[in-house]
Design a protein around this motif. Structure first.
Motif, PDB file in Angstrom:
ATOM      1  N   LEU A  72       0.832  -1.214   0.000  1.00 37.00           N
ATOM      2  CA  LEU A  72       0.000   0.000   0.000  1.00 37.00           C
ATOM      3  C   LEU A  72       0.862   1.258   0.000  1.00 37.00           C
ATOM      4  O   LEU A  72       0.548   2.240  -0.682  1.00 37.00           O
ATOM      5  CB  LEU A  72      -0.964   0.002   1.184  1.00 37.00           C
ATOM      6  CG  LEU A  72      -2.112  -1.008   1.121  1.00 37.00           C
ATOM      7  CD1 LEU A  72      -2.979  -0.916   2.371  1.00 37.00           C
ATOM      8  CD2 LEU A  72      -2.955  -0.827  -0.132  1.00 37.00           C
ATOM      9  N   THR A  73       1.979   1.220   0.731  1.00 40.70           N
ATOM     10  CA  THR A  73       2.907   2.354   0.734  1.00 40.70           C
ATOM     11  C   THR A  73       3.494   2.551  -0.658  1.00 40.70           C
ATOM     12  O   THR A  73       3.587   3.682  -1.152  1.00 40.70           O
ATOM     13  CB  THR A  73       4.043   2.126   1.753  1.00 40.70           C
ATOM     14  OG1 THR A  73       3.475   1.997   3.053  1.00 40.70           O
ATOM     15  CG2 THR A  73       5.044   3.259   1.738  1.00 40.70           C
ATOM     16  N   ALA A  74       3.871   1.469  -1.290  1.00 39.23           N
ATOM     17  CA  ALA A  74       4.454   1.545  -2.628  1.00 39.23           C
ATOM     18  C   ALA A  74       3.439   2.087  -3.637  1.00 39.23           C
ATOM     19  O   ALA A  74       3.773   2.933  -4.467  1.00 39.23           O
ATOM     20  CB  ALA A  74       4.968   0.176  -3.053  1.00 39.23           C
ATOM     21  N   ILE A  75       2.199   1.613  -3.560  1.00 37.37           N
ATOM     22  CA  ILE A  75       1.144   2.081  -4.465  1.00 37.37           C
ATOM     23  C   ILE A  75       0.925   3.584  -4.265  1.00 37.37           C
ATOM     24  O   ILE A  75       0.898   4.362  -5.221  1.00 37.37           O
ATOM     25  CB  ILE A  75      -0.166   1.303  -4.241  1.00 37.37           C
ATOM     26  CG1 ILE A  75      -0.003  -0.153  -4.709  1.00 37.37           C
ATOM     27  CG2 ILE A  75      -1.338   1.980  -4.953  1.00 37.37           C
ATOM     28  CD1 ILE A  75      -1.108  -1.084  -4.227  1.00 37.37           C
ATOM     29  N   ARG A  76       0.774   3.990  -3.014  1.00 36.03           N
ATOM     30  CA  ARG A  76       0.551   5.413  -2.691  1.00 36.03           C
ATOM     31  C   ARG A  76       1.722   6.267  -3.186  1.00 36.03           C
ATOM     32  O   ARG A  76       1.523   7.307  -3.824  1.00 36.03           O
ATOM     33  CB  ARG A  76       0.375   5.580  -1.185  1.00 36.03           C
ATOM     34  CG  ARG A  76      -0.001   6.978  -0.758  1.00 36.03           C
ATOM     35  CD  ARG A  76      -0.195   7.091   0.761  1.00 36.03           C
ATOM     36  NE  ARG A  76      -1.181   6.150   1.262  1.00 36.03           N
ATOM     37  CZ  ARG A  76      -0.899   5.087   2.043  1.00 36.03           C
ATOM     38  NH1 ARG A  76       0.344   4.844   2.416  1.00 36.03           N
ATOM     39  NH2 ARG A  76      -1.860   4.287   2.452  1.00 36.03           N
ATOM     40  N   SER A  77       2.941   5.822  -2.925  1.00 35.45           N
ATOM     41  CA  SER A  77       4.134   6.580  -3.317  1.00 35.45           C
ATOM     42  C   SER A  77       4.247   6.711  -4.828  1.00 35.45           C
ATOM     43  O   SER A  77       4.566   7.789  -5.341  1.00 35.45           O
ATOM     44  CB  SER A  77       5.397   5.908  -2.767  1.00 35.45           C
ATOM     45  OG  SER A  77       5.390   5.904  -1.370  1.00 35.45           O
ATOM     46  N   ASN A  97     -10.077  -7.282   8.058  1.00 35.34           N
ATOM     47  CA  ASN A  97     -10.985  -6.215   7.625  1.00 35.34           C
ATOM     48  C   ASN A  97     -10.266  -4.875   7.541  1.00 35.34           C
ATOM     49  O   ASN A  97     -10.575  -4.054   6.677  1.00 35.34           O
ATOM     50  CB  ASN A  97     -12.188  -6.119   8.562  1.00 35.34           C
ATOM     51  CG  ASN A  97     -13.159  -7.251   8.346  1.00 35.34           C
ATOM     52  OD1 ASN A  97     -13.278  -7.783   7.240  1.00 35.34           O
ATOM     53  ND2 ASN A  97     -13.852  -7.645   9.393  1.00 35.34           N
ATOM     54  N   LYS A  98      -9.315  -4.644   8.441  1.00 28.46           N
ATOM     55  CA  LYS A  98      -8.579  -3.383   8.432  1.00 28.46           C
ATOM     56  C   LYS A  98      -7.823  -3.207   7.118  1.00 28.46           C
ATOM     57  O   LYS A  98      -7.856  -2.129   6.518  1.00 28.46           O
ATOM     58  CB  LYS A  98      -7.612  -3.314   9.613  1.00 28.46           C
ATOM     59  CG  LYS A  98      -6.879  -2.001   9.693  1.00 28.46           C
ATOM     60  CD  LYS A  98      -6.002  -1.919  10.923  1.00 28.46           C
ATOM     61  CE  LYS A  98      -5.304  -0.570  10.957  1.00 28.46           C
ATOM     62  NZ  LYS A  98      -4.515  -0.390  12.153  1.00 28.46           N
ATOM     63  N   LEU A  99      -7.148  -4.247   6.670  1.00 22.18           N
ATOM     64  CA  LEU A  99      -6.422  -4.159   5.404  1.00 22.18           C
ATOM     65  C   LEU A  99      -7.398  -3.950   4.249  1.00 22.18           C
ATOM     66  O   LEU A  99      -7.161  -3.122   3.365  1.00 22.18           O
ATOM     67  CB  LEU A  99      -5.572  -5.407   5.161  1.00 22.18           C
ATOM     68  CG  LEU A  99      -4.803  -5.416   3.842  1.00 22.18           C
ATOM     69  CD1 LEU A  99      -3.844  -4.233   3.751  1.00 22.18           C
ATOM     70  CD2 LEU A  99      -4.066  -6.721   3.669  1.00 22.18           C
ATOM     71  N   LYS A 100      -8.501  -4.661   4.257  1.00 23.20           N
ATOM     72  CA  LYS A 100      -9.504  -4.500   3.199  1.00 23.20           C
ATOM     73  C   LYS A 100     -10.030  -3.066   3.159  1.00 23.20           C
ATOM     74  O   LYS A 100     -10.185  -2.485   2.087  1.00 23.20           O
ATOM     75  CB  LYS A 100     -10.667  -5.474   3.403  1.00 23.20           C
ATOM     76  CG  LYS A 100     -10.312  -6.918   3.139  1.00 23.20           C
ATOM     77  CD  LYS A 100     -11.481  -7.822   3.454  1.00 23.20           C
ATOM     78  CE  LYS A 100     -11.078  -9.282   3.344  1.00 23.20           C
ATOM     79  NZ  LYS A 100     -12.159 -10.189   3.738  1.00 23.20           N
ATOM     80  N   GLN A 101     -10.287  -2.486   4.336  1.00 27.20           N
ATOM     81  CA  GLN A 101     -10.774  -1.104   4.403  1.00 27.20           C
ATOM     82  C   GLN A 101      -9.733  -0.122   3.886  1.00 27.20           C
ATOM     83  O   GLN A 101     -10.061   0.804   3.132  1.00 27.20           O
ATOM     84  CB  GLN A 101     -11.173  -0.753   5.835  1.00 27.20           C
ATOM     85  CG  GLN A 101     -12.419  -1.458   6.302  1.00 27.20           C
ATOM     86  CD  GLN A 101     -12.667  -1.259   7.794  1.00 27.20           C
ATOM     87  OE1 GLN A 101     -11.846  -0.697   8.508  1.00 27.20           O
ATOM     88  NE2 GLN A 101     -13.811  -1.749   8.262  1.00 27.20           N
ATOM     89  N   THR A 108      -7.920   0.276  -4.278  1.00 26.56           N
ATOM     90  CA  THR A 108      -7.067  -0.857  -4.636  1.00 26.56           C
ATOM     91  C   THR A 108      -7.831  -2.159  -4.465  1.00 26.56           C
ATOM     92  O   THR A 108      -8.447  -2.394  -3.425  1.00 26.56           O
ATOM     93  CB  THR A 108      -5.800  -0.864  -3.750  1.00 26.56           C
ATOM     94  OG1 THR A 108      -5.044   0.322  -4.019  1.00 26.56           O
ATOM     95  CG2 THR A 108      -4.932  -2.071  -3.993  1.00 26.56           C
ATOM     96  N   GLU A 109      -7.780  -2.999  -5.478  1.00 27.39           N
ATOM     97  CA  GLU A 109      -8.400  -4.321  -5.418  1.00 27.39           C
ATOM     98  C   GLU A 109      -7.486  -5.258  -4.632  1.00 27.39           C
ATOM     99  O   GLU A 109      -6.263  -5.103  -4.652  1.00 27.39           O
ATOM    100  CB  GLU A 109      -8.604  -4.886  -6.830  1.00 27.39           C
ATOM    101  CG  GLU A 109      -9.577  -4.109  -7.668  1.00 27.39           C
ATOM    102  CD  GLU A 109     -10.998  -4.222  -7.153  1.00 27.39           C
ATOM    103  OE1 GLU A 109     -11.395  -5.287  -6.657  1.00 27.39           O
ATOM    104  OE2 GLU A 109     -11.726  -3.211  -7.252  1.00 27.39           O
ATOM    105  N   ILE A 110      -8.069  -6.246  -3.940  1.00 28.00           N
ATOM    106  CA  ILE A 110      -7.283  -7.230  -3.193  1.00 28.00           C
ATOM    107  C   ILE A 110      -7.422  -8.593  -3.849  1.00 28.00           C
ATOM    108  O   ILE A 110      -8.527  -9.016  -4.194  1.00 28.00           O
ATOM    109  CB  ILE A 110      -7.719  -7.305  -1.719  1.00 28.00           C
ATOM    110  CG1 ILE A 110      -7.331  -6.016  -0.994  1.00 28.00           C
ATOM    111  CG2 ILE A 110      -7.084  -8.513  -1.028  1.00 28.00           C
ATOM    112  CD1 ILE A 110      -7.600  -6.032   0.484  1.00 28.00           C
ATOM    113  N   LEU A 111      -6.300  -9.264  -4.000  1.00 26.52           N
ATOM    114  CA  LEU A 111      -6.250 -10.627  -4.508  1.00 26.52           C
ATOM    115  C   LEU A 111      -5.551 -11.461  -3.445  1.00 26.52           C
ATOM    116  O   LEU A 111      -4.392 -11.214  -3.113  1.00 26.52           O
ATOM    117  CB  LEU A 111      -5.480 -10.669  -5.826  1.00 26.52           C
ATOM    118  CG  LEU A 111      -5.502 -11.954  -6.617  1.00 26.52           C
ATOM    119  CD1 LEU A 111      -6.930 -12.348  -6.989  1.00 26.52           C
ATOM    120  CD2 LEU A 111      -4.674 -11.796  -7.878  1.00 26.52           C
ATOM    121  N   THR A 112      -6.280 -12.400  -2.836  1.00 27.72           N
ATOM    122  CA  THR A 112      -5.699 -13.174  -1.738  1.00 27.72           C
ATOM    123  C   THR A 112      -4.921 -14.382  -2.250  1.00 27.72           C
ATOM    124  O   THR A 112      -5.225 -14.936  -3.298  1.00 27.72           O
ATOM    125  CB  THR A 112      -6.781 -13.642  -0.745  1.00 27.72           C
ATOM    126  OG1 THR A 112      -7.778 -14.364  -1.454  1.00 27.72           O
ATOM    127  CG2 THR A 112      -7.405 -12.468  -0.023  1.00 27.72           C
TER     128      THR A 112
END
Length: 129
Positions: A72-77, A97-101, A108-112
């Protein structure tokens, strides 16, 4: 993290212990016609994108990177660096849930993990259209 630059290829950023995942994903994406350039950190990623001089079409990032660095830091940066809200996919085994939020707030889409190739292909197509 992986990035698909505009008609140029795909970069990967994964922590060292996930190099086997990077190689497997690289091979899959190359079979789909996407070339791959690896990056080991957010800093290296920003440097490579700056060197290329072309913003990516999509970012695919592993959540857990080295130290306190996260996908998430890399995406934001990277988004801030190029001044664009680049579509992104976060790959993670974390189902909290925190990461999903947090990912949802960033668009950002999540792929588990384990990653299903059909799901990855669908999300990549979604992101680059």
């Amino acid at each position: 993290m992986t990035i698909l630059p505009r008609q140029a290829g795909f970069w990967g950023i994964f922590r060292g212990s996930h190099l086997n995942v990077l190689h497997a994903m690289t091979g899959t994406l190359e079979r789909w016609g996407i070339s791959v350039i690896p990056a080991k950190s957010t800093q290296e990623l920003l440097f490579l994108v700056d060197e290329l001089g072309v913003p990516p079409d999509i970012i695919i990032a592993d959540y857990h990177l080295d130290g306190k660095d996260t996908g998430l830091t890399a995406i934001r940066s990277l988004r801030q660096s190029v001044g664009q809200n680049i579509p992104s996919i976060l790959v993670t085994a974390d189902r909290s849930n925190k990461l999903k939020q947090n990912a949802r707030k960033m668009g950002t889409e999540i792929l588990t993990k384990p990653v299903e190739l059909q799901a990855l292909r669908s999300l990549v197509r979604w992101g680059i259209q």
